[in-house]
Design a protein around this motif. Structure first.
Motif, PDB file in Angstrom:
ATOM      1  N   PHE A   1      -5.055  40.215  67.657  1.00  0.00           N
ATOM      2  CA  PHE A   1      -6.507  40.070  67.531  1.00  0.00           C
ATOM      3  C   PHE A   1      -6.958  39.071  68.587  1.00  0.00           C
ATOM      4  O   PHE A   1      -6.234  38.122  68.891  1.00  0.00           O
ATOM      5  CB  PHE A   1      -6.882  39.551  66.134  1.00  0.00           C
ATOM      6  CG  PHE A   1      -6.720  40.577  65.047  1.00  0.00           C
ATOM      7  CD1 PHE A   1      -7.803  41.318  64.598  1.00  0.00           C
ATOM      8  CD2 PHE A   1      -5.468  40.821  64.478  1.00  0.00           C
ATOM      9  CE1 PHE A   1      -7.647  42.276  63.601  1.00  0.00           C
ATOM     10  CE2 PHE A   1      -5.306  41.772  63.483  1.00  0.00           C
ATOM     11  CZ  PHE A   1      -6.404  42.505  63.045  1.00  0.00           C
TER      12      PHE A   1
ATOM     13  N   GLY B   1      -9.449  43.829  73.717  1.00  0.00           N
ATOM     14  CA  GLY B   1      -8.224  44.037  72.942  1.00  0.00           C
ATOM     15  C   GLY B   1      -7.157  44.690  73.813  1.00  0.00           C
ATOM     16  O   GLY B   1      -6.020  44.208  73.929  1.00  0.00           O
TER      17      GLY B   1
ATOM     18  N   THR C   1      -4.552  46.348  69.006  1.00  0.00           N
ATOM     19  CA  THR C   1      -5.234  45.119  69.411  1.00  0.00           C
ATOM     20  C   THR C   1      -6.721  45.263  69.181  1.00  0.00           C
ATOM     21  O   THR C   1      -7.308  46.292  69.500  1.00  0.00           O
ATOM     22  CB  THR C   1      -4.988  44.815  70.897  1.00  0.00           C
ATOM     23  OG1 THR C   1      -5.598  45.828  71.678  1.00  0.00           O
ATOM     24  CG2 THR C   1      -3.513  44.757  71.217  1.00  0.00           C
ATOM     25  N   THR C   2      -7.307  44.228  68.637  1.00  0.00           N
ATOM     26  CA  THR C   2      -8.701  44.282  68.198  1.00  0.00           C
ATOM     27  C   THR C   2      -9.460  43.066  68.704  1.00  0.00           C
ATOM     28  O   THR C   2      -9.006  41.945  68.516  1.00  0.00           O
ATOM     29  CB  THR C   2      -8.750  44.289  66.653  1.00  0.00           C
ATOM     30  OG1 THR C   2      -7.980  45.386  66.178  1.00  0.00           O
ATOM     31  CG2 THR C   2     -10.174  44.382  66.141  1.00  0.00           C
ATOM     32  N   ARG C   3     -10.621  43.307  69.322  1.00  0.00           N
ATOM     33  CA  ARG C   3     -11.500  42.194  69.689  1.00  0.00           C
ATOM     34  C   ARG C   3     -12.558  41.989  68.620  1.00  0.00           C
ATOM     35  O   ARG C   3     -13.152  42.944  68.121  1.00  0.00           O
ATOM     36  CB  ARG C   3     -12.200  42.444  71.015  1.00  0.00           C
ATOM     37  CG  ARG C   3     -13.247  41.348  71.303  1.00  0.00           C
ATOM     38  CD  ARG C   3     -14.141  41.682  72.470  1.00  0.00           C
ATOM     39  NE  ARG C   3     -15.276  40.778  72.538  1.00  0.00           N
ATOM     40  CZ  ARG C   3     -16.430  41.076  73.098  1.00  0.00           C
ATOM     41  NH1 ARG C   3     -16.611  42.264  73.642  1.00  0.00           N
ATOM     42  NH2 ARG C   3     -17.420  40.200  73.099  1.00  0.00           N
ATOM     43  N   VAL C   4     -12.783  40.735  68.298  1.00  0.00           N
ATOM     44  CA  VAL C   4     -13.814  40.364  67.338  1.00  0.00           C
ATOM     45  C   VAL C   4     -14.832  39.495  68.060  1.00  0.00           C
ATOM     46  O   VAL C   4     -14.452  38.629  68.842  1.00  0.00           O
ATOM     47  CB  VAL C   4     -13.172  39.585  66.167  1.00  0.00           C
ATOM     48  CG1 VAL C   4     -14.225  39.090  65.205  1.00  0.00           C
ATOM     49  CG2 VAL C   4     -12.150  40.465  65.453  1.00  0.00           C
TER      50      VAL C   4
END
Lengths: 388, 388
Positions: free
Chosen positions: B48, B64, B80-83
């Motif tokens: 993340f 991500g 994979t994650t972008r916040v």
């Protein structure tokens, strides 16, 4: 982890919506989803929203707070989170919302996706979308998304004998489906000839091989499966959720005719749901370009590698085919407001599984799949939904 | 939900790092965290990343995938994650990573925060940061963040008798702490007089009341508590996680001297951890401006409402005080690469709880708190960390 259901869906018209703002669109979709679920504001524990580049498209970041505010839910201090992974932002927001309910940390969660793309001119929109590619190693050198997918198309034609006409058939089929969708951006019939003779964008892709620049939003309401019946009888279960990555730049891959992120995300989702590709009754896949739908149906296992073009030409992916793909019209005809796309795909599958898809209804649909891609395949999110 | 531990931390130098790119910074922080945890790439299940506006700061979205790629983890197709929630992006990425491990969907998760802010000139950085405010109702009319916090400061002075000197004491204390932090952006002593006589930005705030424009990254490795000992003996537990929202624009609130999102996020975190404000041994709070730290220590319950200025003046928030605040130097002196801040706060608390904070070590620290704000308080994320 708890089982999670989708109990409400809402979607706006997709298109060039110059009279509707970003916040108006997401609020409209969210309100529709809440009404569909039969819940009230006080029932909501959290909000998630997918959006790719509001910072460039409308000059606004901090989208989680914006959505809480525009929907009035900030009064209850509801936690709100924005998720971004380019054009997979919506699908990934759904996955985060799903995990938050499955974990037990939240019960009722609203998840939306939104993009307002037509407030900038066309060239700038292309620049903004290019930020989903590798800026330093692709976009900087002038490569745009149509160009990246054109390279994939050329290679697929070389490797597998896929024809220019087969690519066009994807667009023709999705426009036919879009004719049946009142919310679609494009509702006009096209032919293989019109695709072939349209303005060239990046050889071999013409403008009719490309999804449009659209505005729009979509939303879903999630709930634990065991509490869903308190709110509504229209329940669809999320039976599988998968996510995977690949190199950001296309040149980082061994093979550009297979998206490994799709293969891996699908593997996870199929495994969790306990189903196989042959069990899927319909799928909404990421057809940002015609070649992308052909890759998708191959990588998801609906047809053998290299046979996506042939399967499309034979009509197998039409609404009345053996594996209906993009009955909504897909990104190509329904439109592609990038952050909204992943949520809109799930909204369509829910409507199909509930038998509420009207003229575009797939017969006896019980299990559906959504496939949402970021960039040229560096992110993939796959969900499997089932009638309860 | 499972208990979750932080088993590794990594942080880069914060500052004007013109010789380091966005991807170099996040890769450096992630690599340090992985080495600290004693894990290998093959152990990692997900990534993340928190980042506020790479689309405007460096012309890149799809963060991500970028992070997976730059760290080489895309080879294993790791999700994979972008916040993004403005300056709370890092804290919120930590919360999503925490939920993903607590849910059981992932075991080992790396979470990073990063921003590269100095590749644009100062005025543009201010424009970009203003996208965390309400673009249509605040930024459009020329209101910048210093101006918003100046209004809060003026009102706090009016309501509670907080003095200009008390505001300055926040900056003086945080610069003193920054002197002890090798990674801090600013490592020079300042005085109340130098704060009062510095260039005015938005009355009553001078440039020394404001956190800087910084580059930097930080990362953490999370694991289920019951598996953490397999990797390392240096284990800190996440015992509470809270998140809340408020109106995006300041004018939407009844009272601008209390951030309700902080109060609510803290309530959730305290409740989950089973502790009270008096149990907290140190806190890293969101001092983007000096007034913000005063609001934070009040809203978190460390001092009574209105007494934050007085408590600061009395030295209670110094490293040797009864409630040490921002021993790292805080956003003010350590620096504020916005997406990295929430992760850097947690990294500092982990180092403190492990007794590894060197010259700035808080004595007998066993329970710490992080407080990360987005915008002018429309998002707040609070975490409570404890020595296992």
């Amino acid at each position: 982890m708890r089982d999670v259901a989708i109990i409400g869906v809402g979607i706006t018209k997709f298109g060039e919506l110059w009279d509707k703002s970003f916040r108006a669109l997401i609020t409209e979709a969210g309100t529709k989803a809440i009404l569909d679920a039969g819940i009230e504001g006080k029932d909501i524990d959290a909000l998630f929203v997918g959006s790719m580049s509001p910072g460039r498209f409308i000059g606004q970041e901090h989208i989680g707070a914006l959505v809480a505010d525009s929907s009035g839910l900030h009064v209850m201090n509801i936690p709100t989170t924005r998720v971004e992974n380019a054009c997979a932002s919506g699908g990934l927001a759904l996955r985060q919302a799903y995990i938050s309910v499955a974990s037990g940390i939240h019960d009722i969660v609203v998840v939306g996706g939104v993009e307002k793309m037509t407030d900038v001119i066309g060239g700038e929109a292309t620049d903004i979308l290019a930020m989903a590619a590798d800026q330093e190693w692709e976009a900087f050198f002038g490569v745009t998304f149509p160009a990246l997918y054109a390279m994939i198309a050329r290679r697929h034609m070389h490797e597998y004998g896929t024809t220019r006409e087969q690519l066009a058939e994807v667009a023709v089929k999705n426009h036919d489906n879009g004719l049946l969708n009142p919310n679609a951006h494009f509702r006009r019939k096209i032919t293989v000839d019109s695709v072939l003779n349209a303005t060239m964008v990046a050889d071999p892709l013409t403008v009719l091989d490309c999804s449009p620049i659209s505005d729009g939003a979509a939303a879903l309401v999630l709930a634990p499966l065991d509490k869903a019946k308190q709110y509504t009888d229209k329940i669809v279960k999320i039976s599988g959720s998968g996510q995977a990555s690949d190199s950001l730049a296309l040149h980082g891959r061994e093979d550009i005719c297979t998206f490994k992120a799709t293969v891996e995300a699908a593997r996870q989702a199929y495994k969790q749901a306990g189903v196989e590709p042959k069990d899927i009754d319909l799928a909404e896949v990421h057809d940002c370009f015609t070649i992308a739908e052909i890759l998708a149906i191959e990588d998801l296992g609906f047809v053998k590698k290299g046979e996506g073009g042939k399967a499309t030409e034979e009509g197998r992916t039409r609404i009345d085919g053996d594996i209906p793909i993009n009955p909504s019209g897909g990104l190509k005809a329904k439109g592609h407001p990038v952050g909204a796309t992943g949520i809109a795909q799930a909204a369509e599958v829910v409507l199909q599984l509930r038998g509420e898809a009207g003229e575009r209804q797939v017969k006896d649909a019980e299990i559906g799949l959504t496939h949402n891609i970021g960039g040229s395949g560096a992110t993939c999110v796959v969900h499997i939904l089932e009638v309860v």
